[in-house]
Design a protein around this motif. Structure first.
Motif, short mmCIF file in Angstrom:
data_model
loop_
_atom_site.label_atom_id
_atom_site.label_comp_id
_atom_site.label_asym_id
_atom_site.label_seq_id
_atom_site.Cartn_x
_atom_site.Cartn_y
_atom_site.Cartn_z
N LYS A 85 25.99 -30.29 -21.87
CA LYS A 85 26.92 -30.28 -20.73
C LYS A 85 28.29 -30.55 -20.86
O LYS A 85 29.24 -29.78 -20.41
CB LYS A 85 26.25 -31.18 -19.61
CG LYS A 85 26.72 -31.01 -18.47
CD LYS A 85 26.38 -31.74 -17.45
CE LYS A 85 26.91 -31.77 -15.86
NZ LYS A 85 26.21 -32.40 -14.93
N GLU A 86 28.50 -31.61 -21.66
CA GLU A 86 30.09 -31.92 -22.00
C GLU A 86 30.84 -30.80 -22.78
O GLU A 86 31.88 -30.54 -22.41
CB GLU A 86 29.97 -33.44 -22.85
CG GLU A 86 31.45 -33.83 -23.11
CD GLU A 86 32.09 -34.29 -21.89
OE1 GLU A 86 33.22 -34.29 -21.70
OE2 GLU A 86 31.31 -34.99 -20.90
N MET A 89 31.81 -28.00 -20.15
CA MET A 89 32.56 -28.63 -19.34
C MET A 89 33.78 -28.42 -19.63
O MET A 89 35.00 -28.00 -19.25
CB MET A 89 32.36 -30.20 -18.70
CG MET A 89 31.13 -30.49 -17.76
SD MET A 89 31.52 -29.45 -16.18
CE MET A 89 32.91 -30.25 -15.54
N TYR A 90 33.88 -28.68 -21.03
CA TYR A 90 35.14 -28.59 -21.80
C TYR A 90 35.92 -27.18 -21.83
O TYR A 90 36.75 -26.85 -21.58
CB TYR A 90 35.17 -29.14 -23.52
CG TYR A 90 36.32 -28.99 -23.91
CD1 TYR A 90 37.51 -29.77 -23.74
CD2 TYR A 90 36.48 -27.80 -24.96
CE1 TYR A 90 38.77 -29.60 -24.44
CE2 TYR A 90 37.74 -27.77 -25.67
CZ TYR A 90 38.65 -28.72 -25.51
OH TYR A 90 39.81 -28.38 -26.16
N ILE A 92 34.81 -24.98 -19.59
CA ILE A 92 35.09 -24.50 -18.23
C ILE A 92 36.74 -25.12 -17.89
O ILE A 92 36.99 -24.39 -17.18
CB ILE A 92 33.96 -24.94 -17.09
CG1 ILE A 92 32.69 -24.52 -17.39
CG2 ILE A 92 34.59 -25.08 -15.57
CD1 ILE A 92 31.45 -25.12 -16.65
N GLN A 93 36.63 -26.21 -18.43
CA GLN A 93 37.96 -26.78 -17.87
C GLN A 93 39.30 -26.00 -18.61
O GLN A 93 40.28 -25.78 -17.97
CB GLN A 93 38.23 -28.21 -18.44
CG GLN A 93 39.52 -28.70 -18.09
CD GLN A 93 39.67 -30.06 -18.66
OE1 GLN A 93 38.44 -30.78 -19.07
NE2 GLN A 93 40.80 -30.74 -18.90
#
Length: 137
Positions: A85-86, A89-90, A92-93
């Motif tokens: 997930k991390e 998320m990176y 996606i950011q």
């Protein structure tokens, strides 16, 4: 293992395979140690080139989702869902930063950008059959 290929999506077929297998691993539909279909079998089932399935499996192995054993096949690797997930998320950011840059350049308001993201998210959830996150406002 259910994989649905869309020839009209604009996303390369190997990426569609990767994303669907990743999703099945993350959601627990595929568990650690589960065998994946051989590259040949998957290519035959999807009516695509074996080169395409090879590329998808190689990328999945490189990204740590699966491992292969010579002569036996490919298997789901045990994953730490928080690390996955991390990493997502990176990624996606980074994509959202590019979108925000373009929005600012085009004088697109925050509200318009938020509304666009909301519509895209809901549309993708409907297409993939994933239930939208209850936290989404």
């Amino acid at each position: 293992m259910d994989i649905i290929i869309s020839n009209s999506s604009g996303v390369p077929i190997y990426e569609q395979i990767e994303e669907q297998i990743k999703s099945q691993i993350i959601t627990g539909d595929l568990l650690e140690g589960d065998a994946l279909p051989s590259m040949r079998v998957l290519a035959k089932e999807l009516k695509i080139s074996i080169i395409t399935t090879k590329r998808a499996y190689e990328d999945l192995e490189r990204d740590g989702f699966i491992y292969s054993i010579a002569g036996k096949g490919c298997f789901v690797k045990g994953i730490n869902s928080e690390i996955i997930k991390e990493n997502l998320m990176y990624a996606i950011q980074e994509i959202l930063e590019t979108a925000v840059d373009k929005a600012i350049l085009g004088k697109v308001s925050y509200h318009e950008l938020e509304e666009t993201l909301s519509l895209l998210y809901e549309e993708k959830c409907l297409k993939t059959g994933i239930i939208a996150d209850a936290e989404k406002k």
